[in-house]
Design a protein around this motif. Structure first.
Motif, PDB file in Angstrom:
ATOM      1  N   ALA A 167       0.707  -1.274  -0.155  1.00 31.44           N
ATOM      2  CA  ALA A 167      -0.027  -0.013  -0.109  1.00 31.44           C
ATOM      3  C   ALA A 167       1.005   1.156   0.039  1.00 31.44           C
ATOM      4  O   ALA A 167       2.043   1.375   0.455  1.00 31.44           O
ATOM      5  N   VAL A 226      -6.763   4.730  -0.329  1.00 33.12           N
ATOM      6  CA  VAL A 226      -5.890   3.702   0.005  1.00 33.12           C
ATOM      7  C   VAL A 226      -5.526   2.883  -1.309  1.00 33.12           C
ATOM      8  O   VAL A 226      -6.098   1.993  -1.638  1.00 33.12           O
ATOM      9  N   LEU A 267      -3.257   0.434  -3.661  1.00 30.43           N
ATOM     10  CA  LEU A 267      -2.536  -0.795  -3.479  1.00 30.43           C
ATOM     11  C   LEU A 267      -1.821  -1.105  -4.923  1.00 30.43           C
ATOM     12  O   LEU A 267      -2.309  -0.817  -5.905  1.00 30.43           O
TER      13      LEU A 267
END
Length: 172
Positions: A90, A113, A115
C-alpha cells in the motif's frame, strides 16, 4: 360432520409439522449481506463490503466501510498489506479515525488507499488490515473493475504520486 373436522385437523397438523421443522442455526438465522464485497466481523472494527477497485492490472484502490463496535473508544484504520504470501503493498496514507460506535466509508470522502501488486479485476487478493488498537484482520478481498456500476471511477491509483524510493527503483 365429525369426519370433516377430523380431516381438517389432520391437514392443519401436517402443515404445522412441515412449516415448523426449520430447527436452529440454519442459514435463515445467520447474517447475510448480499453484495460484491467481502465482510469480516471478527474484531473491534467490522470490515464491510471490502473490495479493491482496479482500472488496470497491478494497481487499485482499497475501499470498505469500517464500523467501530466500541461505543466508548475511537479506533483507527492504520494499514493494509498482502496476506498469505501475496505481493501487495500500500502507498502511504493518513490513518483513518473511526468514532466510537461510528462508521467510516473509505469511498466517501475518498481515503485513496492505493495498492500495488500481482492482481487484476476478477481476482481475490488476500489482505491483512491493521488497526491502531493492534487488531489485525485477514480476509480475501475481491478485485472489481473500475469501469462498472457502483465502483466506476473509484480507482485512485493513477492519481497518487509514487514515492522517491519507487521512482529511484524504476530508474535503475
Amino acid at each position: 360432520m365429525q369426519l370433516r373436522h377430523l380431516a381438517t385437523g389432520a391437514a392443519v397438523l401436517a402443515l404445522t409439522a412441515s412449516l415448523s421443522s426449520c430447527g436452529f442455526d440454519y442459514a435463515t438465522e445467520r447474517d447475510y449481506t448480499p453484495g460484491s464485497g467481502a465482510n469480516n466481523r471478527e474484531g473491534t472494527v467490522d470490515v464491510l463490503s471490502a473490495v479493491v477497485v482496479s482500472a488496470e492490472e497491478g494497481s487499485g484502490t482499497f475501499i470498505a466501510s469500517l464500523s467501530n463496535n466500541d461505543a466508548s473508544d475511537e479506533q483507527s484504520f492504520t494499514g493494509v498489506s498482502g496476506g498469505q504470501d501475496a505481493t501487495v503493498t500500500a502507498a502511504d496514507f493518513d490513518p483513518v479515525a473511526i468514532a466510537p460506535g461510528g462508521l467510516v466509508n473509505l469511498a466517501d470522502p475518498a481515503a485513496d488507499v492505493v495498492l500495488q501488486g500481482d492482481f487484476t479485476a476478477g481476482d481475490f487478493v488476500p489482505l491483512v488490515i491493521d488497526f491502531g488498537n493492534g487488531d489485525r484482520v485477514s480476509m480475501d478481498v475481491p478485485v472489481v473493475p473500475d469501469d462498472f456500476g457502483y465502483w466506476a471511477g473509484m480507482d485512485a491509483s493513477g492519481s497518487v504520486a509514487t514515492t522517491d524510493t519507487d521512482t529511484e527503483a524504476d530508474a535503475s
